[in-house]
Design a protein around this motif. Sequence first.
Motif, PDB file in Angstrom:
ATOM      1  N   THR A 101       0.910  -1.163  -0.104  1.00  0.00           N
ATOM      2  CA  THR A 101      -0.001   0.016   0.153  1.00  0.00           C
ATOM      3  C   THR A 101       0.862   1.317  -0.022  1.00  0.00           C
ATOM      4  O   THR A 101       2.088   1.120   0.219  1.00  0.00           O
ATOM      5  N   LEU A 102       0.398   2.366  -0.359  1.00  0.00           N
ATOM      6  CA  LEU A 102       1.290   3.753  -0.321  1.00  0.00           C
ATOM      7  C   LEU A 102       1.645   3.915   1.146  1.00  0.00           C
ATOM      8  O   LEU A 102       2.583   4.409   1.277  1.00  0.00           O
ATOM      9  N   TRP A 103       1.041   3.338   2.092  1.00  0.00           N
ATOM     10  CA  TRP A 103       1.138   3.614   3.588  1.00  0.00           C
ATOM     11  C   TRP A 103       2.639   2.650   3.857  1.00  0.00           C
ATOM     12  O   TRP A 103       3.425   3.121   4.577  1.00  0.00           O
ATOM     13  N   ASP A 104       2.390   1.609   3.235  1.00  0.00           N
ATOM     14  CA  ASP A 104       3.671   0.580   3.564  1.00  0.00           C
ATOM     15  C   ASP A 104       4.964   1.250   2.842  1.00  0.00           C
ATOM     16  O   ASP A 104       6.135   1.401   3.300  1.00  0.00           O
ATOM     17  N   LEU A 105       4.846   1.697   1.353  1.00  0.00           N
ATOM     18  CA  LEU A 105       5.841   2.333   0.694  1.00  0.00           C
ATOM     19  C   LEU A 105       6.469   3.390   1.451  1.00  0.00           C
ATOM     20  O   LEU A 105       7.636   3.659   1.453  1.00  0.00           O
ATOM     21  N   ASN A 145       4.411  10.737  -8.573  1.00  0.00           N
ATOM     22  CA  ASN A 145       4.038   9.736  -9.485  1.00  0.00           C
ATOM     23  C   ASN A 145       2.799  10.193 -10.216  1.00  0.00           C
ATOM     24  O   ASN A 145       2.306   9.467 -11.067  1.00  0.00           O
ATOM     25  N   SER A 146       2.278  11.316  -9.677  1.00  0.00           N
ATOM     26  CA  SER A 146       1.016  11.807 -10.430  1.00  0.00           C
ATOM     27  C   SER A 146      -0.187  10.711 -10.171  1.00  0.00           C
ATOM     28  O   SER A 146      -0.870  10.526 -11.091  1.00  0.00           O
ATOM     29  N   LEU A 147      -0.466  10.282  -8.860  1.00  0.00           N
ATOM     30  CA  LEU A 147      -1.112   9.241  -8.642  1.00  0.00           C
ATOM     31  C   LEU A 147      -2.560  10.038  -8.068  1.00  0.00           C
ATOM     32  O   LEU A 147      -2.551  11.023  -7.393  1.00  0.00           O
ATOM     33  N   VAL A 148      -3.615   9.377  -8.496  1.00  0.00           N
ATOM     34  CA  VAL A 148      -4.893   9.747  -7.978  1.00  0.00           C
ATOM     35  C   VAL A 148      -5.525   8.708  -7.082  1.00  0.00           C
ATOM     36  O   VAL A 148      -5.605   7.579  -7.627  1.00  0.00           O
ATOM     37  N   GLY A 149      -5.895   8.986  -5.873  1.00  0.00           N
ATOM     38  CA  GLY A 149      -6.262   7.665  -5.014  1.00  0.00           C
ATOM     39  C   GLY A 149      -4.932   7.104  -4.433  1.00  0.00           C
ATOM     40  O   GLY A 149      -3.957   7.426  -4.588  1.00  0.00           O
ATOM     41  N   SER A 150      -5.350   5.834  -4.020  1.00  0.00           N
ATOM     42  CA  SER A 150      -4.390   4.953  -3.200  1.00  0.00           C
ATOM     43  C   SER A 150      -4.247   3.767  -3.794  1.00  0.00           C
ATOM     44  O   SER A 150      -3.487   2.766  -3.384  1.00  0.00           O
ATOM     45  N   ASN A 206      -6.255  -0.548  16.254  1.00  0.00           N
ATOM     46  CA  ASN A 206      -5.686  -0.052  17.650  1.00  0.00           C
ATOM     47  C   ASN A 206      -4.898  -0.944  18.219  1.00  0.00           C
ATOM     48  O   ASN A 206      -3.589  -0.704  18.553  1.00  0.00           O
ATOM     49  N   ASP A 207      -5.280  -2.204  18.149  1.00  0.00           N
ATOM     50  CA  ASP A 207      -4.273  -3.109  18.891  1.00  0.00           C
ATOM     51  C   ASP A 207      -3.064  -3.546  18.364  1.00  0.00           C
ATOM     52  O   ASP A 207      -2.009  -3.925  18.702  1.00  0.00           O
ATOM     53  N   ASN A 208      -3.023  -3.348  17.009  1.00  0.00           N
ATOM     54  CA  ASN A 208      -1.746  -3.430  15.938  1.00  0.00           C
ATOM     55  C   ASN A 208      -0.991  -2.175  15.622  1.00  0.00           C
ATOM     56  O   ASN A 208      -0.061  -2.158  14.722  1.00  0.00           O
ATOM     57  N   ASP A 209      -1.434  -0.879  16.265  1.00  0.00           N
ATOM     58  CA  ASP A 209      -0.744   0.273  16.079  1.00  0.00           C
ATOM     59  C   ASP A 209      -0.787   0.659  14.729  1.00  0.00           C
ATOM     60  O   ASP A 209       0.265   1.205  14.070  1.00  0.00           O
ATOM     61  N   VAL A 210      -1.833   0.433  13.958  1.00  0.00           N
ATOM     62  CA  VAL A 210      -2.131   1.286  12.575  1.00  0.00           C
ATOM     63  C   VAL A 210      -3.401   1.862  12.649  1.00  0.00           C
ATOM     64  O   VAL A 210      -4.202   1.809  13.683  1.00  0.00           O
ATOM     65  N   THR A 211      -3.593   2.585  11.397  1.00  0.00           N
ATOM     66  CA  THR A 211      -4.778   3.342  11.244  1.00  0.00           C
ATOM     67  C   THR A 211      -5.819   2.411  10.832  1.00  0.00           C
ATOM     68  O   THR A 211      -5.516   1.391   9.874  1.00  0.00           O
ATOM     69  N   VAL A 212      -7.266   2.712  10.983  1.00  0.00           N
ATOM     70  CA  VAL A 212      -8.212   2.048  10.429  1.00  0.00           C
ATOM     71  C   VAL A 212      -8.191   2.225   8.790  1.00  0.00           C
ATOM     72  O   VAL A 212      -8.338   1.128   7.965  1.00  0.00           O
ATOM     73  N   ALA A 213      -7.805   3.381   8.308  1.00  0.00           N
ATOM     74  CA  ALA A 213      -7.615   3.389   6.773  1.00  0.00           C
ATOM     75  C   ALA A 213      -6.670   2.730   6.171  1.00  0.00           C
ATOM     76  O   ALA A 213      -6.691   1.872   5.198  1.00  0.00           O
ATOM     77  N   ALA A 214      -5.465   2.499   6.891  1.00  0.00           N
ATOM     78  CA  ALA A 214      -4.336   1.774   6.418  1.00  0.00           C
ATOM     79  C   ALA A 214      -4.763   0.237   6.433  1.00  0.00           C
ATOM     80  O   ALA A 214      -4.326  -0.556   5.610  1.00  0.00           O
ATOM     81  N   LEU A 215      -5.203  -0.188   7.445  1.00  0.00           N
ATOM     82  CA  LEU A 215      -5.761  -1.623   7.693  1.00  0.00           C
ATOM     83  C   LEU A 215      -6.749  -2.015   6.560  1.00  0.00           C
ATOM     84  O   LEU A 215      -6.566  -3.231   5.984  1.00  0.00           O
ATOM     85  N   ALA A 226      -7.307  -0.430   3.600  1.00  0.00           N
ATOM     86  CA  ALA A 226      -6.579  -0.324   2.366  1.00  0.00           C
ATOM     87  C   ALA A 226      -5.581  -1.582   1.960  1.00  0.00           C
ATOM     88  O   ALA A 226      -5.853  -2.240   1.002  1.00  0.00           O
ATOM     89  N   ALA A 227      -5.175  -1.965   2.882  1.00  0.00           N
ATOM     90  CA  ALA A 227      -4.377  -3.146   2.971  1.00  0.00           C
ATOM     91  C   ALA A 227      -4.965  -4.587   2.547  1.00  0.00           C
ATOM     92  O   ALA A 227      -4.310  -5.524   1.990  1.00  0.00           O
TER      93      ALA A 227
END
Length: 381
Positions: A32-36, A51-56, A143-152, A154-155
């Motif tokens: 994901t963009l978060w990972d990178l 990279n002229s990206l629109v969205g994730s 919350n338990d795994n220290d990431v955001t809801v959006a990142a989880l 999206a992944a």
Amino acid sequence: MSVQRRFFPFVIASVLLTFASAQEIVVRPGDTLWDLARRHGTSIDALRTANSLVGSALQPGMKLSLPGDANAYPSSYTVKAGDTLYEIAVAFDLSVDTLIAYNDLEGTVIRPGQTLSLLTPDEELPPLVVTVAPGDTLWRLANDNDVTVAALAAANGILASAVLRPGHSLRVPGRYAGSVQDQGGSAAPIVTVAAGENLSVIARRHSTSVAALMAANELSGTNIRAGQRLRIVPGSELVRAAPALPPAPQAGVMLWPLHGELTSRFGYRRLRIGGSNMHYGLDIDGDIGDPVQAAVSGVVTFSGWEGGYGNLVVVENEGIEYYYAHAATLLVNVGAVVVAGETIATVGNTGRSTGSHLHFEIRVDGTPIDPLPILQTQAQR
């Protein structure tokens, strides 16, 4: 929101300025963009702009250019005396999990002069995958795994509002899988912040420090809110970098308590699933019934059942305690005087254990220390 690296004064003085060169990266399955962004020391917004990206949305095999500011991030750090892995992680906006995974560490014990990589290794690291339990929500797992809801979300290609089904598996971005057999002692708790509490109050209550709480929970500041969940990492788990030294002199010869393969070492273990993963001793492989011998002479101060340790024998010598845990049978009683090499128990699989082995600890003034360098320099097999 841009992700910025935080260089803390307690480590920045000795940063090894080995810089990453400009590069083109290839998106791997599950990235994901978060990972990178986290992997390459930049931000999601910067990656989108470069990279002229629109969205994730990303596709495996897609080639992306790293933004120019990614080249200003050091690729490695040289440990100095007094550092802890937690402080280094906080200074470079990484997690302890990430440092352990990137450097293939067995624990949090580090030595002055050791070089730690701050960039993702060439080989792909196995991601952390969690199984949804009844009652789990995306918010709770994030919350338990220290990431955001959006990142989880999206992944895993789902909506942030998705209702989870028990038994389904979710990939946690930015965290890595590991294997573990047991934790000799009990895990440190996760606490919920009450109204009016601050980090200082929580640190005093749990015999830790504000710095330890910030590092363990990847906090960028001291502000916390009521209802927030915090991992409690005891100060004793923040092992500071120092040359390996034996404990105080002890009478008589020292022996390995069991002959077998080391299946888990001292330190923060490579298990990326909530709570504290600190392992306070060595796990030595053995079959049920194998004899466990006293590593040194001393007096038995405990012999019985002790929670996660299962059947446990503790022998004291000149103020230093030696723990022999998960035993099948205990062959000595409290008050007995034992000599080095005497059989005091047999290998078992009792307590918090997933296989037959000996869990061996050394504690000086109640504080666990790494037994391996001591055994390597003092012990006779």
